[in-house]
Design an enzyme around this catalytic site. Structure first.
Site, short mmCIF file in Angstrom:
data_model
loop_
_atom_site.label_atom_id
_atom_site.label_comp_id
_atom_site.label_asym_id
_atom_site.label_seq_id
_atom_site.Cartn_x
_atom_site.Cartn_y
_atom_site.Cartn_z
N GLU A 93 -4.36 -7.57 -6.56
CA GLU A 93 -2.60 -8.14 -6.96
C GLU A 93 -2.48 -9.24 -6.01
O GLU A 93 -1.99 -10.56 -6.47
CB GLU A 93 -1.70 -7.18 -6.50
CG GLU A 93 -1.47 -6.18 -7.60
CD GLU A 93 -0.20 -5.04 -7.03
OE1 GLU A 93 0.11 -4.31 -7.77
OE2 GLU A 93 0.20 -5.26 -5.94
N ARG B 235 0.98 -1.26 0.03
CA ARG B 235 0.11 0.18 0.16
C ARG B 235 0.71 1.20 0.00
O ARG B 235 1.58 1.61 1.15
CB ARG B 235 -0.88 0.13 1.28
CG ARG B 235 -1.80 1.14 1.73
CD ARG B 235 -2.76 1.51 0.30
NE ARG B 235 -3.84 2.49 0.82
CZ ARG B 235 -4.70 3.16 0.12
NH1 ARG B 235 -4.54 3.21 -1.39
NH2 ARG B 235 -5.56 3.90 0.40
N GLU C 70 0.39 4.59 0.06
CA GLU C 70 0.41 5.72 1.14
C GLU C 70 1.02 5.22 2.45
O GLU C 70 1.51 6.14 3.15
CB GLU C 70 -0.89 6.04 1.11
CG GLU C 70 -1.82 6.61 -0.06
CD GLU C 70 -3.16 6.75 0.25
OE1 GLU C 70 -3.49 6.91 1.20
OE2 GLU C 70 -3.80 7.31 -0.79
N ASP C 71 1.00 3.71 2.76
CA ASP C 71 1.60 3.71 3.93
C ASP C 71 3.03 3.33 4.06
O ASP C 71 3.75 3.71 4.93
CB ASP C 71 1.10 2.16 4.50
CG ASP C 71 -0.51 2.50 4.60
OD1 ASP C 71 -0.80 3.56 5.02
OD2 ASP C 71 -1.10 1.25 5.00
N THR C 72 3.81 2.95 3.01
CA THR C 72 5.14 2.50 2.84
C THR C 72 6.16 2.98 1.83
O THR C 72 7.06 2.71 2.22
CB THR C 72 4.94 0.95 3.09
OG1 THR C 72 4.57 0.37 1.62
CG2 THR C 72 4.00 0.32 4.28
#
Length: 632
Positions: free
Chosen positions: A90, A24, A26-28
């Site tokens: 995915e 993801r 936006e998180d990582t």
């Protein structure tokens, strides 16, 4: 790893990327993924990462292809992972490939508890509530995402709350990936059947835990698997070093392109610079780099010295492997250890041959098994011969197998012959003569007896025999000369090729039928150096009176195991003055030819002969050593 070997073998051949990163953004993207991707690049691991920030609902065909073409999948479960339908699509595709191809999936729980992902709690619960509202008309899709998430979360993985700090977590994930890539690279390679134990022994010689610089030599006859083993070791270990280079077929590349080309090639790879002659000035950087270098098929000690220029050119912990058909080349380089590759045993030979002949471990038909065993008897554990013959016979009827066996009885397969002959081509003229003498006459004989015969012919037997041993062309076991069947056949084929249609124009005669033809019909020539025959295998025939007149370079004439008057000789008019060894059991004449001048004769043995006098008239022996055994 799950999945059948056949499915994995197929999938491995289709892969383009080592790793596919599922995360993801936006998180990582700006933290953990950035660090992980950088470490993967540093270790030369080809990773696929999707840089696009704006995403639609469905993953693109290009992205699906990238997933299909990746060997390992890293799933980074973060707080908001489940809110992305792109990530979930995915994930679904990844698990399909896992099931279809048996590929590895590595989950990473980044700042989220594994049970939270598995039970779909907290933000994961909220995300799926939103998906259920959004996809009311397609609840099967949402359920599929849930099932995929549950399946993935139950796999063994990495927890950022357990493995800390973050840089340590990244390092251990990359080590995990390296281990899986190395396992994949050796598990399904048909070319390394039976060589796994050699690889392990060579790895132990490398002493990877030591900070010292070590150079290991791998020697063995042509076609024995030196290159295959070194390539596999390279693919297994290269990623453990700062930089690496594999230079294959150096002997041919130097002949074609020159040694400067080889040096620039490996320097450019080790220094990660474009090929340039300026690289010679960058060696100080190389001394600070832990490198892994393999130099394959080196045939000259001086050239090897130039290629390496000593241990000190490389950084601490560096490892160099050199393969050669000549043990002396490795000795001169002062390598730390030398490992000699031997022939495959019967079980591994059958497996390797079958993988090429049947595309499986063995044939289930008894007739083909019988034919396979005959092929194995011919190949005698040489991987090259097993692969060449197996590939040649793949999908061919039994009649073709039988025809090939008949052909092999007459002459050696050309591909096998050319590889084996490469060691012979490196010999000087005297070494070639000794090798051919052994191949035609002395295999299985006592080394001391054979050395005496060679010394009698003015050969330097001790040093030249050592050269043949170093080149793995012969060995000595229990005091007797040992030569591999295919090496002997190669030597005999070299002699046959001197003049395929006319035995009398070859350097050595050992087959009784050819000797009879030459002596009966006076077809000898100055090409003949040696004649050696077992007379017990001959039928009586008449020798032409001038049979030896044209053999102006004959140095050894030996007829043994007399079978009562095999030769009908009443008027032999000459013997060559070049003879150094004359052994003729049961010589039928009362005297030697009157014009025979024995000035070069060193060994003269005539057991069970009819001689009443050596010759008519006066003759003087001008020899250093003379052994005469006459049994009247």
């Amino acid at each position: 790893m799950s999945g059948s070997p056949s499915s994995v073998a197929v999938s491995t051949s289709l892969t383009k990327y080592d790793v596919f990163l599922n995360f993801r953004g936006e998180d990582t993207r700006e933290n953990f993924i950035a660090y992980l991707y950088a470490e993967l690049q540093r270790k030369h691991i080809e990773a696929y990462i999707d840089y696009r920030l704006q995403r639609g609902e469905e993953i693109s065909p290009a992205l699906q292809t990238a997933i299909e073409e990746s060997k390992i999948y890293v799933l980074v479960f973060s707080e908001n992972y489940a809110s992305s339908t792109w990530c979930l699509n995915e994930l679904t595709k990844i698990l399909e490939c896992k099931k279809k191809y048996g590929r590895d999936v590595i989950p990473v729980f980044y700042k989220v508890d594994p049970s939270t992902v598995r039970k779909k709690e907290e933000r994961y619960k909220e995300a799926f509530e939103e998906h259920e509202l959004r996809f009311k008309g397609d609840m099967d899709k949402v359920q599929g995402w849930k099932d995929a998430l549950t399946e993935a979360a139950e796999l063994s993985g990495w927890d950022s709350k357990v493995t800390r700090p973050e840089n340590k977590l990244v390092e251990q994930i990359v080590e995990d990936i390296l281990g899986k890539l190395n396992h994949d690279s050796i598990s399904y390679d048909q070319g390394i059947v039976g060589t796994e134990k050699y690889m392990n022994e060579i790895k132990s010689l490398l002493h990877l835990e030591s900070p010292d610089i070590r150079i290991i030599g791998i020697c063995g006859m042509g076609g024995i698997g030196k290159t295959t083993i070194s390539k596999q070791i390279y693919h297994t270990l290269a990623l453990k070093f700062d930089s690496s280079s594999l230079v294959l077929d150096i002997h041919e590349k130097i002949r074609r392109d020159g040694i400067e080309y080889i040096i620039i090639k490996y320097l450019s790879e080790l220094l990660k610079e474009a090929p340039s002659s300026q690289l010679f000035y960058y060696r100080e950087r190389l001394k600070r780099t832990k490198v892994f270098l393999i130099l394959d098929d080196v045939t000259d000690s001086t050239q090897l010295g130039r290629l390496m220029e000593g241990h000190d050119n490389f950084g601490h912990g560096s490892r160099i492997i050199v393969t050669s058909r000549d043990r002396q080349v490795l000795k001169n380089a002062r390598v730390d250890d030398i490992f000699e590759v031997k022939e495959l045993n019967f079980h591994d030979s059958l497996k390797l041959f079958s993988l090429h002949a049947f595309k499986q471990n063995y044939s289930q038909e008894s007739t083909y098994m019988d034919l396979s065993i005959k092929m194995l008897r011919y190949a005698k554990g040489i991987p090259l011969a097993l692969q060449v013959l197996g590939s040649l016979l793949y999908d061919r009827p039994k009649e073709a197998w039988e025809s090939q066996l008949q052909k092999l009885e007459k002459c050696q397969d050309l591909k096998i012959f050319d590889v084996l002959k490469s060691s012979y081509d490196e010999l000087d003229e005297e070494q070639k003569n000794i090798f051919l003498d052994i191949a035609c006459f002395y295999r299985g004989h006592e080394e001391t007896v054979m050395a005496e015969r060679l010394d009698d012919c003015d050969f330097s037997s001790k040093i030249e025999m050592d050269v043949l041993k170093d080149k793995c062309l012969i060995s000595v076991v229990d005091g007797r000369i040992v030569m591999h069947d295919l090496i002997q056949e190669m030597g005999q084929e070299i002699v046959r090729k001197e003049c395929p249609q006319h035995p009398g124009k070859r350097s050595r005669l050992s087959k009784t039928e050819e000797i009879c033809e030459v002596l009966r019909n006076n077809k000898g020539s100055d090409a003949i150096q040696c004649i050696l025959a077992d007379m017990s295998k001959m039928k009586r025939f008449k020798v032409h009176a001038q049979a030896f007149e044209m053999m102006n370079n004959l140095r050894m004439l030996m007829f043994y195991y007399s079978s009562n008057n095999v030769f009908d000789v009443s008027s032999l008019v000459s013997l060559p003055e070049t003879l150094k060894i004359l052994y003729w059991a049961g010589f039928p004449q009362r005297s030697l030819p009157s014009n025979f001048c024995p000035q070069n004769l060193v060994r003269f043995e005539m057991p069970s002969c009819s001689l009443e006098q050596l010759w008519e008239g006066d003759q003087v022996f001008q020899v250093i050593i003379f052994l005469c055994i006459l049994n009247f």
